[in-house]
Enzyme design. Structure first.
Site, PDB file in Angstrom:
ATOM      1  CG  ASN A  11      44.681  41.245  39.230  1.00  0.00           C
ATOM      2  OD1 ASN A  11      44.224  41.673  40.259  1.00  0.00           O
ATOM      3  ND2 ASN A  11      43.905  40.792  38.264  1.00  0.00           N
ATOM      4  CB  CYS A  74      40.538  46.483  41.369  1.00  0.00           C
ATOM      5  SG  CYS A  74      41.701  45.233  40.793  1.00  0.00           S
ATOM      6  N   GLY A  75      42.124  45.828  44.455  1.00  0.00           N
ATOM      7  CA  GLY A  75      43.320  46.006  45.279  1.00  0.00           C
ATOM      8  C   GLY A  75      44.609  46.020  44.487  1.00  0.00           C
ATOM      9  CG  ASN A  76      46.627  42.783  42.775  1.00  0.00           C
ATOM     10  OD1 ASN A  76      47.551  42.990  43.552  1.00  0.00           O
ATOM     11  ND2 ASN A  76      46.025  41.600  42.681  1.00  0.00           N
ATOM     12  CG  ASN A 145      35.250  41.004  46.804  1.00  0.00           C
ATOM     13  OD1 ASN A 145      35.829  41.074  47.880  1.00  0.00           O
ATOM     14  ND2 ASN A 145      35.881  40.815  45.675  1.00  0.00           N
ATOM     15  CG  ASN A 177      36.392  36.013  44.574  1.00  0.00           C
ATOM     16  OD1 ASN A 177      35.432  35.918  43.822  1.00  0.00           O
ATOM     17  ND2 ASN A 177      37.274  36.998  44.503  1.00  0.00           N
ATOM     18  CB  CYS A 204      42.312  37.561  43.962  1.00  0.00           C
ATOM     19  SG  CYS A 204      40.786  38.223  44.661  1.00  0.00           S
ATOM     20  N   GLY A 205      43.584  40.693  44.994  1.00  0.00           N
ATOM     21  CA  GLY A 205      43.913  41.530  46.147  1.00  0.00           C
ATOM     22  C   GLY A 205      43.006  41.287  47.334  1.00  0.00           C
TER      23      GLY A 205
END
Lengths: 270, 270
Positions: A11, A74-76, A145, A177, A204-205
């Site tokens: 990512n 955004c986790g990553n 999300n 997602n 995707c985190g």
């Protein structure tokens, strides 16, 4: 304009150091920076801005999606961001809090990986998606999300994610997602993910957190550490009673300077 | 390892200056450099190597495809390469010859664009392709590599190039590029292209030449200048009795340094 290019489980992000908040980061510039052929190419931009909020360690992650829009978290991205702060000596010590639009988030940098606090995931109920014409049953989970995490028995390469899975609009009024999750061992899953608006991605985190929650739930558990293999690498999701944590690598690719002529060209102008 | 990122009509390249040929540019490293998420991302790599051949101006373009394989020539790549040589003061003057695996190629750098000699295209006959289930008639043209250039009457966005067009394997035993070409004015066409092994791209230099040849042929001409609009910008193809020329922009995006830790990481090793 200085930049760094880094990724977390593939990512990938363009980091723009802007301690004094002097940069006018308008949407068209972000979109051009993230354009994979006309620009540097990335899933998003992480602008590094100093903050004087008492709630964090003095740094705010101004995250932008590849289309130029803003996003909460955004986790990553936050893992990559944290590693950047340490590498550049902008912070000392391995535990700190980063400001985000979703509020301050705890981060821990250790030799084995970088861990970011992801918040408390919320199980909303069951749901289903049509994935390449096949119906997959799953669990609706909010990680900030919306996600549908579907446990499947077959190898993940048997599924077609080239077209967006169809979701029930009553369950996902703003889309969502979709994770395909296969349990491959004790507290270990593999995952493929289709991200709303982006298509299939390599990681995707929040999707990894949703995958761990769905797998834990099926195993009759609600806490513990889950290994989540994604196409871009390996993540670990730790669930506790109050929040969730995402651990994984952050890879430095390159650093450099955007060329003035590119920045001033018509296609990058506001 | 220093790098530059540049593009020509959004056909993008990582340039690696290596005057003394000291760099061990093995295929896996090229593929990782071109990886759009784990690396810098590009359609190909242009290594800049000094040569002592009497046939060129002292510089050889070592062109590599994104998968790490070598290729003879690249029409957008050589324009980007030429601009780099001038910008860096590695050559003076606007006309010179660059060494390529296809032999020395003339280049001309002017304020309006950079022109590269593309060789004499060869019309091989007619052919057809199935494009998203629709049969398109075209002209088989070799520009060093095989093309089927199909003149069409409809707007180009009516065609589906997400799946590779089907070619007759007797006519294209090694596959080929397919151009959809629409005449939009006097000596002016629009083109979309599906490149063998790459899918639809935003530009293709040899494809633009093939498109101009097919359009000129339909107009009963064999020489002259044709404007070829591609999704990534505008090119001009000039056909004369002995060769063809491709003119267009070369855009500097960024320059920088690959990080040592990335280069030494396991995934980039031979």
């Amino acid at each position: 304009m200085r930049f760094a290019k880094r990724h977390g489980t593939e990512n990938d992000f363009v980091i723009l150091p802007d301690p004094d908040g002097a940069l006018d980061l308008y949407p068209r510039l972000v979109a051009r920076l993230c354009d994979r052929r006309a620009g540097l190419g990335a899933d998003g931009v992480l602008r590094v801005v100093r903050t004087d909020s008492a709630a964090d360690s003095g740094w705010f992650m101004d995250y932008r999606n590849a289309d130029g829009s803003t996003a909460e978290m955004c986790g990553n991205g936050i893992r990559v961001f944290a590693r950047y702060l340490l590498d550049k000596g902008m912070l000392a010590g391995g535990e700190f809090t980063v400001g985000t639009r979703a509020g301050p988030r705890a981060v821990r940098v250790e030799p084995g990986g970088i861990t970011a606090q992801m918040g408390m995931p919320e199980v909303l109920g069951t749901g289903r998606a049509s994935v390449g014409g096949r119906v997959c049953e799953g669990v609706r989970i909010s990680v900030g999300n919306p996600h549908l995490a579907c446990l499947v028995d077959e190898p993940l390469d048997k599924f077609d994610l080239t077209v967006a899975p169809e979701l029930d609009p009553r369950q996902f009024p703003e889309g969502g997602n979709v994770e395909l999750v296969r349990v491959i061992g004790r507290a270990a899953v593999q995952m493929r993910v289709h991200e709303r608006g982006s298509g299939e991605t390599r990681s995707c985190g929040t999707g990894a957190v949703a995958a761990a929650v769905a797998a834990a739930r099926a195993a009759g558990e609600s806490t513990g550490a889950w290994r989540v293999g994604v196409p871009g690498g390996d993540l670990t999701v730790t669930l506790d009673a109050h929040t969730s944590w995402l651990t994984g690598p952050a890879v430095i690719v390159a650093e450099g300077e955007l060329c003035e002529s590119w920045l001033s060209a018509a296609q990058v102008r506001k």
